[in-house]
Scaffold this motif. Sequence first.
Motif, PDB file in Angstrom:
ATOM      1  N   CYS A  80      -1.156  25.026   5.332  1.00 38.95           N
ATOM      2  CA  CYS A  80      -2.584  24.700   5.157  1.00 38.95           C
ATOM      3  C   CYS A  80      -3.460  25.849   5.635  1.00 38.95           C
ATOM      4  O   CYS A  80      -4.469  26.181   4.995  1.00 38.95           O
ATOM      5  N   ASP A  81      -3.083  26.463   6.747  1.00 41.04           N
ATOM      6  CA  ASP A  81      -3.814  27.622   7.256  1.00 41.04           C
ATOM      7  C   ASP A  81      -3.779  28.752   6.226  1.00 41.04           C
ATOM      8  O   ASP A  81      -4.798  29.391   5.955  1.00 41.04           O
ATOM      9  N   SER A  82      -2.612  28.987   5.632  1.00 44.56           N
ATOM     10  CA  SER A  82      -2.485  30.026   4.598  1.00 44.56           C
ATOM     11  C   SER A  82      -3.352  29.710   3.376  1.00 44.56           C
ATOM     12  O   SER A  82      -3.990  30.604   2.817  1.00 44.56           O
ATOM     13  N   LEU A  83      -3.375  28.435   2.982  1.00 49.53           N
ATOM     14  CA  LEU A  83      -4.220  28.032   1.856  1.00 49.53           C
ATOM     15  C   LEU A  83      -5.699  28.288   2.161  1.00 49.53           C
ATOM     16  O   LEU A  83      -6.447  28.793   1.309  1.00 49.53           O
ATOM     17  N   ALA A  84      -6.122  27.943   3.372  1.00 51.46           N
ATOM     18  CA  ALA A  84      -7.521  28.134   3.763  1.00 51.46           C
ATOM     19  C   ALA A  84      -7.887  29.615   3.794  1.00 51.46           C
ATOM     20  O   ALA A  84      -8.929  30.016   3.291  1.00 51.46           O
ATOM     21  N   ARG A  85      -7.007  30.424   4.355  1.00 53.66           N
ATOM     22  CA  ARG A  85      -7.278  31.874   4.446  1.00 53.66           C
ATOM     23  C   ARG A  85      -7.252  32.531   3.073  1.00 53.66           C
ATOM     24  O   ARG A  85      -8.039  33.424   2.791  1.00 53.66           O
ATOM     25  N   ALA A  86      -6.359  32.080   2.205  1.00 55.76           N
ATOM     26  CA  ALA A  86      -6.311  32.591   0.842  1.00 55.76           C
ATOM     27  C   ALA A  86      -7.587  32.237   0.086  1.00 55.76           C
ATOM     28  O   ALA A  86      -8.096  33.044  -0.704  1.00 55.76           O
ATOM     29  N   ALA A  87      -8.115  31.032   0.325  1.00 60.23           N
ATOM     30  CA  ALA A  87      -9.358  30.614  -0.327  1.00 60.23           C
ATOM     31  C   ALA A  87     -10.511  31.521   0.094  1.00 60.23           C
ATOM     32  O   ALA A  87     -11.366  31.877  -0.732  1.00 60.23           O
ATOM     33  N   ILE A  88     -10.531  31.916   1.365  1.00 59.18           N
ATOM     34  CA  ILE A  88     -11.571  32.823   1.847  1.00 59.18           C
ATOM     35  C   ILE A  88     -11.460  34.173   1.100  1.00 59.18           C
ATOM     36  O   ILE A  88     -12.449  34.700   0.591  1.00 59.18           O
ATOM     37  N   LYS A  89     -10.258  34.708   1.047  1.00 54.23           N
ATOM     38  CA  LYS A  89     -10.053  36.013   0.385  1.00 54.23           C
ATOM     39  C   LYS A  89     -10.434  35.939  -1.087  1.00 54.23           C
ATOM     40  O   LYS A  89     -11.089  36.840  -1.617  1.00 54.23           O
ATOM     41  N   THR A  90     -10.042  34.866  -1.760  1.00 55.02           N
ATOM     42  CA  THR A  90     -10.357  34.704  -3.174  1.00 55.02           C
ATOM     43  C   THR A  90     -11.862  34.568  -3.381  1.00 55.02           C
ATOM     44  O   THR A  90     -12.432  35.158  -4.292  1.00 55.02           O
ATOM     45  N   GLY A  91     -12.509  33.803  -2.503  1.00 58.57           N
ATOM     46  CA  GLY A  91     -13.954  33.588  -2.634  1.00 58.57           C
ATOM     47  C   GLY A  91     -14.761  34.824  -2.341  1.00 58.57           C
ATOM     48  O   GLY A  91     -15.807  35.051  -2.946  1.00 58.57           O
ATOM     49  N   VAL A  92     -14.287  35.660  -1.434  1.00 57.86           N
ATOM     50  CA  VAL A  92     -15.040  36.855  -1.043  1.00 57.86           C
ATOM     51  C   VAL A  92     -14.875  37.953  -2.070  1.00 57.86           C
ATOM     52  O   VAL A  92     -15.767  38.755  -2.269  1.00 57.86           O
ATOM     53  N   LEU A  93     -13.745  37.994  -2.771  1.00 57.94           N
ATOM     54  CA  LEU A  93     -13.495  39.049  -3.760  1.00 57.94           C
ATOM     55  C   LEU A  93     -14.470  39.037  -4.902  1.00 57.94           C
ATOM     56  O   LEU A  93     -14.998  38.087  -5.316  1.00 57.94           O
ATOM     57  N   MET A 147       0.842  -1.184   0.000  1.00 55.54           N
ATOM     58  CA  MET A 147       0.000   0.000   0.000  1.00 55.54           C
ATOM     59  C   MET A 147       0.886   1.247   0.000  1.00 55.54           C
ATOM     60  O   MET A 147       1.866   1.316   0.723  1.00 55.54           O
ATOM     61  N   ASP A 148       0.524   2.214  -0.829  1.00 57.77           N
ATOM     62  CA  ASP A 148       1.258   3.475  -0.857  1.00 57.77           C
ATOM     63  C   ASP A 148       1.083   4.219   0.464  1.00 57.77           C
ATOM     64  O   ASP A 148       0.004   4.177   1.069  1.00 57.77           O
ATOM     65  N   LYS A 149       2.145   4.916   0.883  1.00 53.30           N
ATOM     66  CA  LYS A 149       2.102   5.690   2.122  1.00 53.30           C
ATOM     67  C   LYS A 149       2.003   7.171   1.777  1.00 53.30           C
ATOM     68  O   LYS A 149       2.794   7.691   0.991  1.00 53.30           O
ATOM     69  N   ILE A 150       1.013   7.813   2.376  1.00 52.03           N
ATOM     70  CA  ILE A 150       0.726   9.223   2.118  1.00 52.03           C
ATOM     71  C   ILE A 150       0.657   9.964   3.450  1.00 52.03           C
ATOM     72  O   ILE A 150       0.093   9.449   4.419  1.00 52.03           O
ATOM     73  N   GLU A 151       1.196  11.168   3.478  1.00 54.94           N
ATOM     74  CA  GLU A 151       0.976  12.075   4.609  1.00 54.94           C
ATOM     75  C   GLU A 151       0.039  13.164   4.123  1.00 54.94           C
ATOM     76  O   GLU A 151       0.184  13.668   2.999  1.00 54.94           O
ATOM     77  N   ILE A 152      -0.924  13.509   4.978  1.00 57.20           N
ATOM     78  CA  ILE A 152      -1.871  14.572   4.648  1.00 57.20           C
ATOM     79  C   ILE A 152      -1.910  15.557   5.808  1.00 57.20           C
ATOM     80  O   ILE A 152      -2.081  15.157   6.967  1.00 57.20           O
ATOM     81  N   TYR A 153      -1.762  16.818   5.478  1.00 54.76           N
ATOM     82  CA  TYR A 153      -1.929  17.900   6.449  1.00 54.76           C
ATOM     83  C   TYR A 153      -3.172  18.669   6.042  1.00 54.76           C
ATOM     84  O   TYR A 153      -3.390  18.905   4.841  1.00 54.76           O
ATOM     85  N   THR A 154      -4.005  19.048   7.019  1.00 49.96           N
ATOM     86  CA  THR A 154      -5.231  19.777   6.695  1.00 49.96           C
ATOM     87  C   THR A 154      -5.477  20.888   7.704  1.00 49.96           C
ATOM     88  O   THR A 154      -5.018  20.833   8.852  1.00 49.96           O
ATOM     89  N   ASP A 155      -6.234  21.876   7.263  1.00 54.65           N
ATOM     90  CA  ASP A 155      -6.678  22.931   8.162  1.00 54.65           C
ATOM     91  C   ASP A 155      -7.921  23.579   7.567  1.00 54.65           C
ATOM     92  O   ASP A 155      -8.159  23.502   6.362  1.00 54.65           O
ATOM     93  N   GLY A 156      -8.697  24.193   8.442  1.00 49.42           N
ATOM     94  CA  GLY A 156      -9.874  24.931   8.031  1.00 49.42           C
ATOM     95  C   GLY A 156      -9.877  26.278   8.711  1.00 49.42           C
ATOM     96  O   GLY A 156      -9.261  26.454   9.761  1.00 49.42           O
TER      97      GLY A 156
END
Length: 146
Positions: free
Chosen positions: A133-146, A1-10
Amino acid sequence: MDKIEIYTDGACSGNPGPGGWGAILIYKGVEKELSGYESHTTNNRMELTGPIKALEALKRPCEIVIYTDSAYVCKAFTDNWIKKWQKNNWQTSKKTPVENQDLWMRLMELLDAHSVSWVKVKGHSDNEKNNRCDSLARAAIKTGVL
């Protein structure tokens, strides 16, 4: 089985309010970043959406370690809350409906295909991947709100 690491944030701007999620998948040293936006949501829903979207991106069963700064998400598995909720027909110990059942159920469906362990990391500290991940989530908010 392939081994994957996942980091997430909201993240959420207001709770409820506009929200974003971010995830980093790491396979054999190669990183893939994912993120997304919802116009009206809660922080907990975004914390759950990160791992869901990361798992949806996988094409085959894997051995996965998911790193999250969300005690809400991590403890559901490490402290077996999820098993208790399922046993009690998605009721909490206080006999109230478990919040975000739709996302918990989707996450459980996705987990069935994989071998997953959960690791709680300290948020907003020295964990480079969690901070990204936190930066990605916050950037998504800014992009979505614009």
